[in-house]
Design an enzyme around this catalytic site. Structure first.
Site, PDB file in Angstrom:
ATOM      1  N   ASP A  75      45.686  31.405  47.926  1.00  0.00           N
ATOM      2  CA  ASP A  75      46.021  32.593  47.143  1.00  0.00           C
ATOM      3  C   ASP A  75      46.691  32.240  45.821  1.00  0.00           C
ATOM      4  OD1 ASP A  75      45.125  34.042  49.281  1.00  0.00           O
ATOM      5  OD2 ASP A  75      46.988  35.160  49.599  1.00  0.00           O
ATOM      6  N   HIS A 126      42.469  39.242  44.450  1.00  0.00           N
ATOM      7  CA  HIS A 126      43.864  39.371  44.898  1.00  0.00           C
ATOM      8  C   HIS A 126      44.681  40.222  43.913  1.00  0.00           C
ATOM      9  CE1 HIS A 126      47.001  38.143  47.602  1.00  0.00           C
ATOM     10  NE2 HIS A 126      47.619  37.322  46.771  1.00  0.00           N
ATOM     11  N   HIS A 130      49.450  40.962  41.240  1.00  0.00           N
ATOM     12  CA  HIS A 130      50.156  40.742  42.502  1.00  0.00           C
ATOM     13  C   HIS A 130      51.309  41.731  42.736  1.00  0.00           C
ATOM     14  CE1 HIS A 130      51.914  38.404  45.868  1.00  0.00           C
ATOM     15  NE2 HIS A 130      50.752  37.772  45.927  1.00  0.00           N
ATOM     16  N   HIS A 228      48.695  28.400  49.351  1.00  0.00           N
ATOM     17  CA  HIS A 228      48.721  28.794  47.945  1.00  0.00           C
ATOM     18  C   HIS A 228      48.413  27.572  47.074  1.00  0.00           C
ATOM     19  CE1 HIS A 228      51.013  32.044  49.839  1.00  0.00           C
ATOM     20  NE2 HIS A 228      50.687  32.788  48.789  1.00  0.00           N
TER      21      HIS A 228
END
Length: 268
Positions: A75, A126, A130, A228
């Site tokens: 991510d 995504h 965020h 990540h």
């Protein structure tokens, strides 16, 4: 946020072609020319109408993985400081992963977005920057999702469409709402949670992270793993983790979007 009315929409036929091209690229990438590497064990085509929501940390269902099979997901990228190191580690073991990208990072580093895809990996979405989507109005949250998809698609294909060529989405911090889940399902976009994660949002040494991840893998035995690619300790840890998978008979499953109208549950 830029005016979404300026985005061009991909006709369904073009979207199907892009999905097929992605699938073909992934299938070729699964064949590793070097012996002694971990490699990609199999390719799993995921159709949103079959798997609308997956990942046991958030949902009751996950992907049909066998014992000792894992899906690698990353991510928050791309980051020029760490994503190339993650890509190098994956390429060294002939492994493919799924990257859920933040739109503003895609805008800043479109070359890295294209490199992720060119090396056989799958690009998911995504949001734009965020946020906690349930804290926004439905309209604002939808704009966040669409803006992120549009700029990711622009980096990949040169077309700022809100119809993703790979209909995979992950909520920031796994924070969803019934309305947003219904919205994504109506748009035939699969929502990805995770089966377990490495907690790499906490600063730690690569050795600490490796020990933590191996412990959770031993407990789960299989699953969708969240990491990540923006974390330097994860980038440093990844080669050792891939060696662990290779030396302990684990298998990596690569996710691709199912070609429309021919999707079935299971592997290609």
């Amino acid at each position: 946020m830029e005016n979404m009315s300026r985005q061009r929409w991909l006709p369904p036929a073009i979207g199907a072609v892009l999905a097929a091209l992605t699938l073909a690229t992934a299938a070729q990438a699964a064949n590793c020319p070097r012996e002694g590497t971990l490699g990609t064990s199999r390719i799993l085509a995921v159709a949103p109408n079959v798997y609308p929501r997956v990942g046991l940390k958030s949902f009751p269902e996950t992907l049909p993985l066998h014992d000792h099979e894992v899906v690698l997901t990353f991510d928050d990228g791309p980051s020029p400081l760490t994503t190339p190191k993650v890509l190098a580690a994956l390429a060294n073991e002939c492994v493919r992963a799924t990257f859920f990208l933040i739109g503003e990072h895609s805008v800043d580093h479109p070359d890295l977005v294209r490199r992720i895809a060119a090396e056989g990996n799958t690009v998911g979405h995504h949001t734009w920057n965020h946020p906690s989507l349930p804290k926004l109005s439905l309209s604002e949250a939808t704009d966040e999702i669409d803006h992120g998809i549009a700029v990711d698609e622009m980096a990949l294909h040169g077309v700022a469409t809100t119809t993703p060529s790979t209909p995979f989405f992950r909520f920031p911090n796994f924070e969803s709402s019934p309305a947003l889940l219904d919205l994504l399902q109506s748009r035939e976009i699969s929502v990805f949670g995770a089966d377990f994660w490495v907690s790499d949002w906490i600063r730690m040494t690569p050795d600490q992270e490796l020990k933590l991840l191996i412990g959770r893998l031993k407990n789960a035995r299989k699953g969708i793993i969240l990491m990540h690619d923006t974390k330097p300790w994860t980038a440093a840890m990844l080669p050792a983790f891939l060696r662990y998978l290779r030396n302990n008979d684990y298998h990596v499953v690569h996710l691709v979007p199912a070609v429309p109208d021919v999707a079935v549950k299971g592997e290609l």
